[in-house]
Design an enzyme around this catalytic site. Structure first.
Site, PDB file in Angstrom:
ATOM      1  N   LYS A  51      -6.097 -11.402  -6.639  1.00 43.83           N
ATOM      2  CA  LYS A  51      -7.134 -11.434  -5.610  1.00 43.83           C
ATOM      3  C   LYS A  51      -8.257 -10.464  -5.970  1.00 43.83           C
ATOM      4  O   LYS A  51      -7.984  -9.349  -6.431  1.00 43.83           O
ATOM      5  CB  LYS A  51      -6.453 -11.019  -4.291  1.00 43.83           C
ATOM      6  CG  LYS A  51      -7.370 -10.797  -3.119  1.00 43.83           C
ATOM      7  CD  LYS A  51      -6.581 -10.343  -1.894  1.00 43.83           C
ATOM      8  CE  LYS A  51      -6.404  -8.827  -1.860  1.00 43.83           C
ATOM      9  NZ  LYS A  51      -5.937  -8.327  -0.560  1.00 43.83           N
TER      10      LYS A  51
ATOM     11  N   LYS B 196     -11.290  -4.304  -4.008  1.00 38.19           N
ATOM     12  CA  LYS B 196     -12.037  -3.144  -4.485  1.00 38.19           C
ATOM     13  C   LYS B 196     -11.177  -2.238  -5.356  1.00 38.19           C
ATOM     14  O   LYS B 196     -11.698  -1.406  -6.077  1.00 38.19           O
ATOM     15  CB  LYS B 196     -12.680  -2.396  -3.321  1.00 38.19           C
ATOM     16  CG  LYS B 196     -11.740  -1.612  -2.466  1.00 38.19           C
ATOM     17  CD  LYS B 196     -12.503  -0.769  -1.464  1.00 38.19           C
ATOM     18  CE  LYS B 196     -11.698  -0.374  -0.330  1.00 38.19           C
ATOM     19  NZ  LYS B 196     -10.788   0.476  -0.025  1.00 38.19           N
TER      20      LYS B 196
ATOM     21  N   LYS C 296       0.822  -1.214   0.000  1.00 38.78           N
ATOM     22  CA  LYS C 296       0.000   0.000   0.000  1.00 38.78           C
ATOM     23  C   LYS C 296       0.853   1.259   0.000  1.00 38.78           C
ATOM     24  O   LYS C 296       0.552   2.224  -0.695  1.00 38.78           O
ATOM     25  CB  LYS C 296      -0.923   0.019   1.226  1.00 38.78           C
ATOM     26  CG  LYS C 296      -2.094  -0.934   1.102  1.00 38.78           C
ATOM     27  CD  LYS C 296      -3.127  -0.670   2.190  1.00 38.78           C
ATOM     28  CE  LYS C 296      -4.129  -1.820   2.259  1.00 38.78           C
ATOM     29  NZ  LYS C 296      -4.940  -1.782   3.470  1.00 38.78           N
TER      30      LYS C 296
HETATM   31  P1  TYM Z   1     -10.723  -6.127   4.895  1.00 37.16           P
HETATM   32  O1  TYM Z   1     -11.748  -5.139   5.331  1.00 37.16           O
HETATM   33  O2  TYM Z   1      -9.785  -5.738   3.820  1.00 37.16           O
HETATM   34  O3  TYM Z   1     -11.427  -7.466   4.429  1.00 37.16           O
HETATM   35  C1  TYM Z   1     -12.428  -8.109   5.216  1.00 37.16           C
HETATM   36  C2  TYM Z   1     -12.268  -9.611   5.098  1.00 37.16           C
HETATM   37  O4  TYM Z   1     -12.412 -10.034   3.730  1.00 37.16           O
HETATM   38  C3  TYM Z   1     -11.349 -10.896   3.384  1.00 37.16           C
HETATM   39  N1  TYM Z   1     -11.076 -10.787   1.931  1.00 37.16           N
HETATM   40  C4  TYM Z   1     -10.981 -11.837   1.090  1.00 37.16           C
HETATM   41  N2  TYM Z   1     -11.102 -13.162   1.294  1.00 37.16           N
HETATM   42  C5  TYM Z   1     -10.975 -13.977   0.221  1.00 37.16           C
HETATM   43  N3  TYM Z   1     -10.735 -13.524  -1.045  1.00 37.16           N
HETATM   44  C6  TYM Z   1     -10.623 -12.209  -1.299  1.00 37.16           C
HETATM   45  N4  TYM Z   1     -10.404 -11.772  -2.538  1.00 37.16           N
HETATM   46  C7  TYM Z   1     -10.730 -11.298  -0.202  1.00 37.16           C
HETATM   47  N5  TYM Z   1     -10.664  -9.933  -0.081  1.00 37.16           N
HETATM   48  C8  TYM Z   1     -10.878  -9.651   1.226  1.00 37.16           C
HETATM   49  C9  TYM Z   1     -10.174 -10.419   4.226  1.00 37.16           C
HETATM   50  O5  TYM Z   1      -9.185 -11.408   4.356  1.00 37.16           O
HETATM   51  C10 TYM Z   1     -10.864 -10.091   5.533  1.00 37.16           C
HETATM   52  O6  TYM Z   1     -10.994 -11.247   6.352  1.00 37.16           O
HETATM   53  N6  TYM Z   1      -7.197  -5.837   8.443  1.00 37.16           N
HETATM   54  C11 TYM Z   1      -8.512  -6.361   8.139  1.00 37.16           C
HETATM   55  C12 TYM Z   1      -9.595  -5.885   9.102  1.00 37.16           C
HETATM   56  C13 TYM Z   1      -9.330  -6.146  10.543  1.00 37.16           C
HETATM   57  C14 TYM Z   1      -9.395  -7.397  11.209  1.00 37.16           C
HETATM   58  C15 TYM Z   1      -9.134  -7.106  12.593  1.00 37.16           C
HETATM   59  C16 TYM Z   1      -9.640  -8.705  10.794  1.00 37.16           C
HETATM   60  C17 TYM Z   1      -9.048  -5.199  11.475  1.00 37.16           C
HETATM   61  N7  TYM Z   1      -8.934  -5.758  12.711  1.00 37.16           N
HETATM   62  C18 TYM Z   1      -9.115  -8.128  13.537  1.00 37.16           C
HETATM   63  C19 TYM Z   1      -9.613  -9.720  11.755  1.00 37.16           C
HETATM   64  C20 TYM Z   1      -9.351  -9.421  13.119  1.00 37.16           C
HETATM   65  C21 TYM Z   1      -8.916  -5.903   6.750  1.00 37.16           C
HETATM   66  O7  TYM Z   1      -8.466  -4.885   6.282  1.00 37.16           O
HETATM   67  O8  TYM Z   1      -9.905  -6.647   6.168  1.00 37.16           O
END
Ligand code: TYM
Length: 332
Positions: free
Chosen positions: A195, A198, A112
């Protein structure tokens, strides 16, 4: 009951199919068997610039989608991260346990920040993983249901929990990653080696759950496959077809082997038509339910307030114990 915690960022507006299949679907299942905490991580969202009105709307929209997907406030604790101040507080403690070099090796940060350039990258984005570690450890979570892209952050969580426990005495549960092989990584429909995210290069590669169902069906029908005609699961040779097969398998409950058998001698068109139908059947009621929650913001905010109160009770206890172990003097 074992405990789970997970979080999702509110910035995307609509969740995409990767968010749903990689994470949210597991959240819904786990609320039946686990003591489940789920949070919309607005403090993570502000590591990049946000428009205040949009952030507020997107946070409620994220919560509405989670409820529409099947989270039940009677069965799980759903809350907004910033409403539980202990997240920022434990995040600070985690920053102080992490080496600068160690944090510099986080690949999501490297990707990023490389895209944004140094001057636009915030220190908050750099410390983002340690805030996430705090989110998880505050609840003494046993399992964290996420997609594959969060694995490195979970490894850091385990490392910091063990480090704290070894230095200050047993305090934190060391959590495991709950990552399902079949849905760990959902791929972009136009670039099936990347992957789904968005920030997709081509919007046709990204399935937004809140798109018009017609748009979704069209995106599936124009998904990239290959010049062959055989429907077979083979990520190396047939990335596009494999992605479609795993989507249909997960959404319909049929195994990949059953699908391969079913489509023997049929073309890619048949697979796409069926997947489009299954998707439309899923997103149509999902959109309606999301809208119903948005139409009643008072109820939505009340659900979130009740969730924050339940979350705080747990988080405050962990934070107090952590501060005590660290040698911070409590207020009388
Ligand atoms: P975020 O908001 O980017 O994504 C939310 C969840 O979606 C999953 N994900 C995917 N899984 C499979 N294939 C894909 N193409 C795909 N794109 C997104 C992500 O793996 C995620 O589980 N850092 C985290 C948010 C967070 C969090 C936490 C998660 C903050 N604190 C504590 C678990 C525990 C994030 O940015 O997810």
């Amino acid at each position: 009951r074992p405990r789970v915690l997970s979080g999702i960022q509110p910035t995307a507006g609509s969740f995409h199919l990767g968010n749903y299949l990689g994470a949210v679907r597991q959240w819904v299942a786990l609320q039946e068997t686990h003591d489940a905490f789920y949070t919309v991580v607005d403090l993570h969202a502000i590591t990049v610039p946000q428009d205040p009105a949009e952030l507020r709307a997107n946070t409620r929209l994220a919560a509405a989608q989670l409820l529409a997907a099947g989270l039940d406030p009677e069965r799980c604790t759903l809350f907004v991260q910033s409403q539980v101040p202990e997240h920022a507080q434990l995040g600070w403690v985690m920053n102080c346990l992490t080496g600068f070099g160690e944090a510099s090796r986080m690949t999501q940060f490297k990707d990023k920040s490389a895209k944004q350039g140094n001057d636009r990258t915030t220190v908050g984005l750099f410390t983002y993983p340690m805030l996430m570690v705090g989110d998880i450890l505050l609840y003494q979570a046993d399992q964290v249901p996420v997609g594959e892209d969060q694995r490195q952050h979970l490894e850091l969580t385990r490392t910091l929990a063990e480090r704290f426990n070894a230095t200050y005495g047993e305090t934190f549960t060391v959590p495991g990653a709950h990552i399902l092989k079949e849905t760990a990584k959902i791929y972009d429909l136009q670039d099936p080696t990347a992957k789904m995210s968005k920030s997709a290069a081509n919007p046709k590669g990204l399935i937004n759950l809140l798109d018009e169902p017609k748009v979704t069906a069209k995106k599936i029908k124009s998904a990239v496959t290959d010049t062959g005609s055989e429907i077979r699961f083979d990520r190396a040779e047939k990335a596009g077809v494999s992605n479609l097969l795993s989507l249909l398998s997960t959404l319909s409950g049929a195994t990949i082997a059953e699908l391969e058998e079913k489509y023997t001698g049929k073309g890619y068109g048949a697979l796409k038509t069926d997947l489009a139908e299954v998707m439309v059947d899923f997103v149509t009621p999902f959109r309606e339910r999301t809208q119903a929650y948005l139409d009643d913001p008072e109820t939505l905010d009340a659900i979130l307030a009740a969730g924050a109160e339940k979350a705080r009770a747990v988080a405050a206890e962990t934070l107090a114990q952590t501060y005590d172990r660290l040698g911070l003097v409590p207020a009388k």
